[in-house]
Enzyme design. Structure first.
Site, short mmCIF file in Angstrom:
data_model
loop_
_atom_site.label_atom_id
_atom_site.label_comp_id
_atom_site.label_asym_id
_atom_site.label_seq_id
_atom_site.Cartn_x
_atom_site.Cartn_y
_atom_site.Cartn_z
N CYS A 42 -0.45 12.53 3.59
CA CYS A 42 -1.00 12.18 4.90
C CYS A 42 -0.12 12.82 5.99
O CYS A 42 1.08 12.99 5.82
CB CYS A 42 -1.03 10.66 5.09
SG CYS A 42 -1.77 10.16 6.67
N ASP A 44 0.79 11.48 8.59
CA ASP A 44 1.61 10.43 9.20
C ASP A 44 3.09 10.83 9.23
O ASP A 44 3.66 11.21 8.20
CB ASP A 44 1.43 9.13 8.39
CG ASP A 44 1.98 7.92 9.12
OD1 ASP A 44 3.19 7.93 9.47
OD2 ASP A 44 1.22 6.97 9.34
N ARG A 46 5.66 9.23 9.27
CA ARG A 46 6.60 8.39 8.51
C ARG A 46 6.65 8.72 7.02
O ARG A 46 7.35 8.06 6.26
CB ARG A 46 6.23 6.91 8.69
CG ARG A 46 6.31 6.45 10.14
CD ARG A 46 5.59 5.14 10.33
NE ARG A 46 4.15 5.26 10.14
CZ ARG A 46 3.27 4.27 10.25
NH1 ARG A 46 3.71 3.06 10.54
NH2 ARG A 46 1.98 4.47 10.07
N HIS A 98 -0.48 6.40 1.53
CA HIS A 98 0.53 5.40 1.89
C HIS A 98 -0.14 4.15 2.43
O HIS A 98 -1.18 4.22 3.08
CB HIS A 98 1.51 5.96 2.93
CG HIS A 98 0.90 6.29 4.25
ND1 HIS A 98 1.04 5.48 5.36
CD2 HIS A 98 0.10 7.31 4.65
CE1 HIS A 98 0.38 6.01 6.37
NE2 HIS A 98 -0.20 7.12 5.98
N CYS A 101 -1.93 3.08 6.24
CA CYS A 101 -2.47 4.36 6.73
C CYS A 101 -3.52 4.11 7.83
O CYS A 101 -4.52 3.44 7.59
CB CYS A 101 -3.09 5.13 5.58
SG CYS A 101 -3.75 6.75 6.07
ZN ZN Z 1 -1.90 7.95 6.77
#
Ligand code: ZN
Length: 211
Positions: A42, A44, A46, A98, A101
């Site tokens: 992803c 993302d 993090r 994750h 998400c």
């Molecule tokens: Zn995500």
């Protein structure tokens, strides 16, 4: 100092630290890329692939998009997959979702995110529909979304196996294995949720016999 200038400054410090420890570090990497892994994760911020797996530059070939989807007409993803599998000859493809998400949570709502995001999130709604019975039976909302994260990873593994890129490599070189993982934002731990070894029989509807 602007915030982005800090990044450039940190980059200089990082490069210096690498060279101080190992003078040939960049020279070696500049000449060779032979990663064993393709990571589809992803976007993302993090979930940085190298950092959470303790790997170094040169070890993982990376593609990231919102909610780690494998969409069969996504030229970007398919180009990355083809290059990694056919040219770099990676041994493993990892799809890493994750918990927590935003893309997955958004797809489970009725909110209109406007055309482009709606188009992308539709693929996740389709995953939900495929597993609606199981998901609707989970009463706690967070648990239900967590399960959707896992099922999404599983469906993306299937989507990989449906491509001729993967099927050709399976047939000719018995690789790569496909791994579905989910990373926990709360504890930093990666949980394997689905695995497909090279050569696994899939639904005959999606198999090609003239590769
Ligand atoms: Zn995500």
């Amino acid at each position: 100092m602007y915030s982005y200038e800090k990044l450039l400054q940190e980059n200089k410090a990082w490069a210096k630290e690498k060279i101080d420890r190992d003078p040939g570090y960049f020279e070696r990497l500049a000449h060779l890329q032979k990663p064993d892994f393709l990571w589809i994760g992803c976007s993302d911020s993090r979930v940085p692939a190298n950092e959470i797996t303790g790997t170094q530059p040169g070890e993982i070939f990376v593609h990231r998009n919102v909610a780690n989807l494998v969409v069969n007409n996504d030229v970007n993803l398919l180009a990355v997959l083809d290059f990694a599998v056919t040219q770099l000859k990676v041994k493993h493809v990892i799809i890493c979702g994750h918990y927590g998400c935003g893309g997955i949570s958004a797809a489970a709502t009725k909110r209109d995110y406007k055309p482009v995001l709606n188009m992308w999130l539709r693929h996740i709604k389709d995953v939900y529909r495929l597993h609606q019975k199981e998901l609707d039976s989970i009463t706690d909302n967070d648990t239900r979304i967590d399960r959707l994260v896992e099922l999404n990873v599983q469906e993306q593994i299937f989507n990989l196996a449906k491509t001729t890129i993967i099927q050709r490599a399976w047939k000719k070189e018995q690789r790569p294995d496909l791994h579905g993982w989910v990373y926990g934002l709360k504890d930093g731990i990666i949980k394997p949720v689905y695995e497909m070894k090279a050569g696994t029989q899939i639904d005959p509807l999606y198999e090609y016999d003239d590769l």
